[in-house]
Scaffold this motif. Structure first.
Motif, PDB file in Angstrom:
ATOM      1  N   TYR A   1      -7.121   5.588  11.658  1.00  0.00           N
ATOM      2  CA  TYR A   1      -6.201   4.612  10.802  1.00  0.00           C
ATOM      3  C   TYR A   1      -5.178   4.346  10.082  1.00  0.00           C
ATOM      4  CZ  TYR A   1      -4.936  -0.631   8.857  1.00  0.00           C
ATOM      5  OH  TYR A   1      -4.422  -0.677   8.093  1.00  0.00           O
ATOM      6  N   ASN A   2      -3.547   4.349  10.157  1.00  0.00           N
ATOM      7  CA  ASN A   2      -2.771   5.496   9.519  1.00  0.00           C
ATOM      8  C   ASN A   2      -2.934   3.861   8.025  1.00  0.00           C
ATOM      9  OD1 ASN A   2      -2.052   6.958  10.314  1.00  0.00           O
ATOM     10  ND2 ASN A   2      -0.977   6.222  11.822  1.00  0.00           N
ATOM     11  N   ILE A   3      -3.760   4.151   7.522  1.00  0.00           N
ATOM     12  CA  ILE A   3      -3.691   3.343   6.342  1.00  0.00           C
ATOM     13  C   ILE A   3      -2.004   2.789   5.368  1.00  0.00           C
ATOM     14  CG2 ILE A   3      -4.269   4.164   3.747  1.00  0.00           C
ATOM     15  CD1 ILE A   3      -5.888   2.369   2.836  1.00  0.00           C
ATOM     16  N   THR A   4      -1.501   1.742   5.277  1.00  0.00           N
ATOM     17  CA  THR A   4      -0.106   1.563   4.718  1.00  0.00           C
ATOM     18  C   THR A   4      -0.277   2.022   2.965  1.00  0.00           C
ATOM     19  OG1 THR A   4      -0.250  -0.792   3.312  1.00  0.00           O
ATOM     20  CG2 THR A   4       0.211  -0.634   5.984  1.00  0.00           C
ATOM     21  N   GLN A   5       1.063   2.074   2.304  1.00  0.00           N
ATOM     22  CA  GLN A   5       0.804   2.285   0.923  1.00  0.00           C
ATOM     23  C   GLN A   5       0.513   1.666   0.888  1.00  0.00           C
ATOM     24  OE1 GLN A   5       5.260   3.092   1.243  1.00  0.00           O
ATOM     25  NE2 GLN A   5       4.916   5.124   1.311  1.00  0.00           N
ATOM     26  N   LEU A   6       0.758  -0.453   0.236  1.00  0.00           N
ATOM     27  CA  LEU A   6       0.013  -1.070  -0.225  1.00  0.00           C
ATOM     28  C   LEU A   6      -1.130  -1.270  -0.511  1.00  0.00           C
ATOM     29  CD1 LEU A   6       0.973  -3.091  -2.292  1.00  0.00           C
ATOM     30  CD2 LEU A   6       1.751  -4.982  -0.504  1.00  0.00           C
ATOM     31  N   GLN A   7      -1.426  -1.379   0.809  1.00  0.00           N
ATOM     32  CA  GLN A   7      -3.418  -1.278   1.502  1.00  0.00           C
ATOM     33  C   GLN A   7      -3.807   0.104   0.825  1.00  0.00           C
ATOM     34  OE1 GLN A   7      -3.065  -1.462   5.788  1.00  0.00           O
ATOM     35  NE2 GLN A   7      -3.113  -3.019   5.714  1.00  0.00           N
ATOM     36  N   ALA A   8      -3.286   0.860   0.599  1.00  0.00           N
ATOM     37  CA  ALA A   8      -4.527   2.107  -0.057  1.00  0.00           C
ATOM     38  C   ALA A   8      -4.078   1.887  -1.591  1.00  0.00           C
ATOM     39  CB  ALA A   8      -3.735   3.460  -0.088  1.00  0.00           C
ATOM     40  N   ALA A   9      -3.038   1.237  -2.689  1.00  0.00           N
ATOM     41  CA  ALA A   9      -3.532   1.095  -3.770  1.00  0.00           C
ATOM     42  C   ALA A   9      -3.847  -0.250  -3.196  1.00  0.00           C
ATOM     43  CB  ALA A   9      -1.554   0.864  -3.799  1.00  0.00           C
ATOM     44  N   VAL A  10      -4.022  -1.362  -3.215  1.00  0.00           N
ATOM     45  CA  VAL A  10      -5.289  -2.526  -3.382  1.00  0.00           C
ATOM     46  C   VAL A  10      -6.480  -1.538  -3.429  1.00  0.00           C
ATOM     47  CG1 VAL A  10      -5.056  -4.355  -2.994  1.00  0.00           C
ATOM     48  CG2 VAL A  10      -3.093  -4.399  -3.565  1.00  0.00           C
ATOM     49  N   LEU A  11      -6.637  -0.914  -2.440  1.00  0.00           N
ATOM     50  CA  LEU A  11      -8.005  -1.001  -1.941  1.00  0.00           C
ATOM     51  C   LEU A  11      -8.266   0.121  -3.373  1.00  0.00           C
ATOM     52  CD1 LEU A  11     -10.961  -0.335  -0.396  1.00  0.00           C
ATOM     53  CD2 LEU A  11      -9.356   1.052   0.886  1.00  0.00           C
ATOM     54  N   THR A  12      -7.567   1.470  -3.462  1.00  0.00           N
ATOM     55  CA  THR A  12      -8.312   1.858  -5.230  1.00  0.00           C
ATOM     56  C   THR A  12      -8.368   1.537  -5.840  1.00  0.00           C
ATOM     57  OG1 THR A  12      -7.091   4.195  -3.645  1.00  0.00           O
ATOM     58  CG2 THR A  12      -7.456   4.263  -5.950  1.00  0.00           C
ATOM     59  N   PHE A  13      -7.614   0.242  -6.302  1.00  0.00           N
ATOM     60  CA  PHE A  13      -7.694   0.091  -7.720  1.00  0.00           C
ATOM     61  C   PHE A  13      -8.814  -1.413  -7.450  1.00  0.00           C
ATOM     62  CE2 PHE A  13      -3.845   2.085  -8.646  1.00  0.00           C
ATOM     63  CZ  PHE A  13      -3.450   2.441  -9.999  1.00  0.00           C
ATOM     64  N   THR A  14      -8.787  -1.876  -6.113  1.00  0.00           N
ATOM     65  CA  THR A  14     -10.152  -2.529  -6.378  1.00  0.00           C
ATOM     66  C   THR A  14     -11.604  -1.658  -6.726  1.00  0.00           C
ATOM     67  OG1 THR A  14      -9.051  -4.459  -4.812  1.00  0.00           O
ATOM     68  CG2 THR A  14     -11.050  -4.053  -4.365  1.00  0.00           C
ATOM     69  N   LEU A  15     -11.151  -0.819  -5.384  1.00  0.00           N
ATOM     70  CA  LEU A  15     -12.729  -0.286  -6.257  1.00  0.00           C
ATOM     71  C   LEU A  15     -13.072   0.363  -7.364  1.00  0.00           C
ATOM     72  CD1 LEU A  15     -12.716   1.903  -2.225  1.00  0.00           C
ATOM     73  CD2 LEU A  15     -14.028  -0.236  -3.058  1.00  0.00           C
TER      74      LEU A  15
ATOM     75  N   ILE B   1       1.932   7.574  -4.287  1.00  0.00           N
ATOM     76  CA  ILE B   1       2.593   7.478  -2.864  1.00  0.00           C
ATOM     77  C   ILE B   1       3.397   6.411  -2.400  1.00  0.00           C
ATOM     78  CG2 ILE B   1       0.028   7.455  -2.713  1.00  0.00           C
ATOM     79  CD1 ILE B   1      -0.295   5.036  -2.625  1.00  0.00           C
ATOM     80  N   GLY B   2       4.386   6.513  -2.898  1.00  0.00           N
ATOM     81  CA  GLY B   2       5.751   6.028  -2.642  1.00  0.00           C
ATOM     82  C   GLY B   2       5.722   3.829  -2.215  1.00  0.00           C
ATOM     83  N   VAL B   3       4.711   3.537  -3.025  1.00  0.00           N
ATOM     84  CA  VAL B   3       5.360   2.209  -2.926  1.00  0.00           C
ATOM     85  C   VAL B   3       6.373   1.502  -3.686  1.00  0.00           C
ATOM     86  CG1 VAL B   3       4.003  -0.202  -3.944  1.00  0.00           C
ATOM     87  CG2 VAL B   3       2.425   2.069  -2.587  1.00  0.00           C
ATOM     88  N   ALA B   4       6.967   0.566  -3.553  1.00  0.00           N
ATOM     89  CA  ALA B   4       8.400   0.515  -3.474  1.00  0.00           C
ATOM     90  C   ALA B   4       8.242  -0.997  -5.216  1.00  0.00           C
ATOM     91  CB  ALA B   4       8.603  -0.417  -2.643  1.00  0.00           C
ATOM     92  N   ASP B   5       7.397  -0.259  -6.375  1.00  0.00           N
ATOM     93  CA  ASP B   5       7.137  -1.124  -7.776  1.00  0.00           C
ATOM     94  C   ASP B   5       8.537  -0.744  -8.361  1.00  0.00           C
ATOM     95  OD1 ASP B   5       6.352   1.754  -8.449  1.00  0.00           O
ATOM     96  OD2 ASP B   5       4.931   1.278  -9.642  1.00  0.00           O
ATOM     97  N   ILE B   6       7.842  -1.482  -9.591  1.00  0.00           N
ATOM     98  CA  ILE B   6       8.928  -0.523 -10.475  1.00  0.00           C
ATOM     99  C   ILE B   6       9.956   0.790 -11.121  1.00  0.00           C
ATOM    100  CG2 ILE B   6       9.902  -0.746 -12.934  1.00  0.00           C
ATOM    101  CD1 ILE B   6       8.057  -3.319 -12.955  1.00  0.00           C
ATOM    102  N   MET B   7       8.022   1.258 -11.058  1.00  0.00           N
ATOM    103  CA  MET B   7       8.582   3.062 -11.159  1.00  0.00           C
ATOM    104  C   MET B   7       9.373   3.830 -10.034  1.00  0.00           C
ATOM    105  SD  MET B   7       7.901   4.975 -13.520  1.00  0.00           S
ATOM    106  CE  MET B   7       8.243   6.430 -13.915  1.00  0.00           C
TER     107      MET B   7
END
Length: 220
Positions: free
Chosen positions: A85-99, A168-174
Motif C-alpha cells: 500500500y502506497n501510504i500518503t505522507q500525511l497518513q504516515a505522519a498521523v499514523l506514526t504520531f498516533t502510535l 517526509i515532505g508533508v507541506a507543514d510550516i517547516m
C-alpha cells in the motif's frame, strides 16, 4: 544585499502560512487518535489479561525506546514494501504520531486511573455495578479530570514535534519554510517566521492549559 532581507521573503509569507492549516490538522488528528489508542492501551494494562497486558507493555517500550524520526521514516518508507500500500505522507505522519503518542498517553491515563480512590471501585463492585459501566461512568471521568493538563501538554509536545513530518515532505510550516529557503537562498528569514508561528501556537495552547488547570482547581 544586507544581512537581513525580509522584503525578499514577504511575498512568500502567505505560502509559509498555508502550512499552519496542515500543522494544526495533523496535530488535531494525532491528538484525538492518540488519545483513543492510549485509552485502549491503558485499559489493557490494568486488565487481568496477562498476555494482552504484556503485549501492551512491550509495545509501549518499543515506541518510547526508539527515536520518533526513525518511527516516522520506517512507517513511510517500509509500509509500501511490507503491505504493497502506497501510504500518503500525511497518513504516515498521523499514523506514526498516533502510535507514538498513544504509548505515552496510555501511561498517563493508567496513572490517572490508579490514582482514583480504590474505595469508589470497591463500592461500585459491592453494589453490583458492571465493570464496563463502572469504568465509563465512575473511574474514567475522575481520572481524566486529574490528567487533563498532562494531556494538553502532550498536545503541545505533538505540535512542536510535528516539524519532523517535513522530513517526509508533508507541506507543514517547516516544509514550506524549507521550500522558501531553497527558492530565495535565504535561511534566517523563513526559519524565523516558521519559529514565530510555532511559538505563537504553542503559547496559545500553553495559555489554554493554564486556564484549564485553574478551572479544574476551582471545581475541586
Amino acid at each position: 544585499m544586507g544581512l537581513f532581507d525580509f522584503a525578499q521573503i514577504v511575498p512568500y509569507i502567505p505560502f509559509i502560512l498555508e502550512g499552519v492549516k496542515v500543522t494544526l490538522l495533523f496535530t488535531l488528528l494525532s491528538t484525538v487518535f492518540g488519545f483513543i489508542w492510549g485509552s485502549i492501551l491503558a485499559l489493557i494494562k490494568i486488565s487481568d489479561f496477562k498476555t494482552l497486558k504484556g503485549l501492551a507493555v512491550f509495545y509501549t517500550s518499543i515506541f518510547r525506546g526508539t527515536p520518533l524520526i526513525l518511527q516516522l521514516t520506517f512507517i513511510y518508507f517500509a509500509t509500501p514494501q511490507l503491505t504493497g500500500y502506497n501510504i500518503t505522507q500525511l497518513q504516515a505522519a498521523v499514523l506514526t504520531f498516533t502510535l507514538n503518542s498513544g504509548a505515552y498517553i496510555s501511561e498517563t491515563i493508567r496513572a490517572g486511573i490508579l490514582a482514583v480512590d480504590k474505595g469508589q471501585r470497591e463500592a461500585a463492585m459491592s453494589l453490583g455495578v458492571p465493570y464496563k459501566r463502572m469504568m465509563l461512568d465512575i473511574i474514567l471521568p475522575q481520572a481524566l479530570k486529574n490528567i487533563l493538563p498532562a494531556l494538553v501538554n502532550e498536545s503541545i509536545a505533538l505540535l512542536k514535534e510535528s516539524a519532523l513530518v517535513s522530513t517526509i515532505g508533508v507541506a507543514d510550516i517547516m516544509q514550506n519554510a524549507n521550500i522558501v529557503k531553497g527558492t530565495t537562498y535565504r535561511y534566517f528569514e523563513p526559519y524565523l517566521i516558521a519559529g514565530g508561528l510555532y511559538y505563537i501556537m504553542v503559547m496559545i495552547l500553553t495559555w489554554l492549559a493554564r486556564v484549564l488547570e485553574r478551572r479544574l482547581r476551582r471545581s475541586d
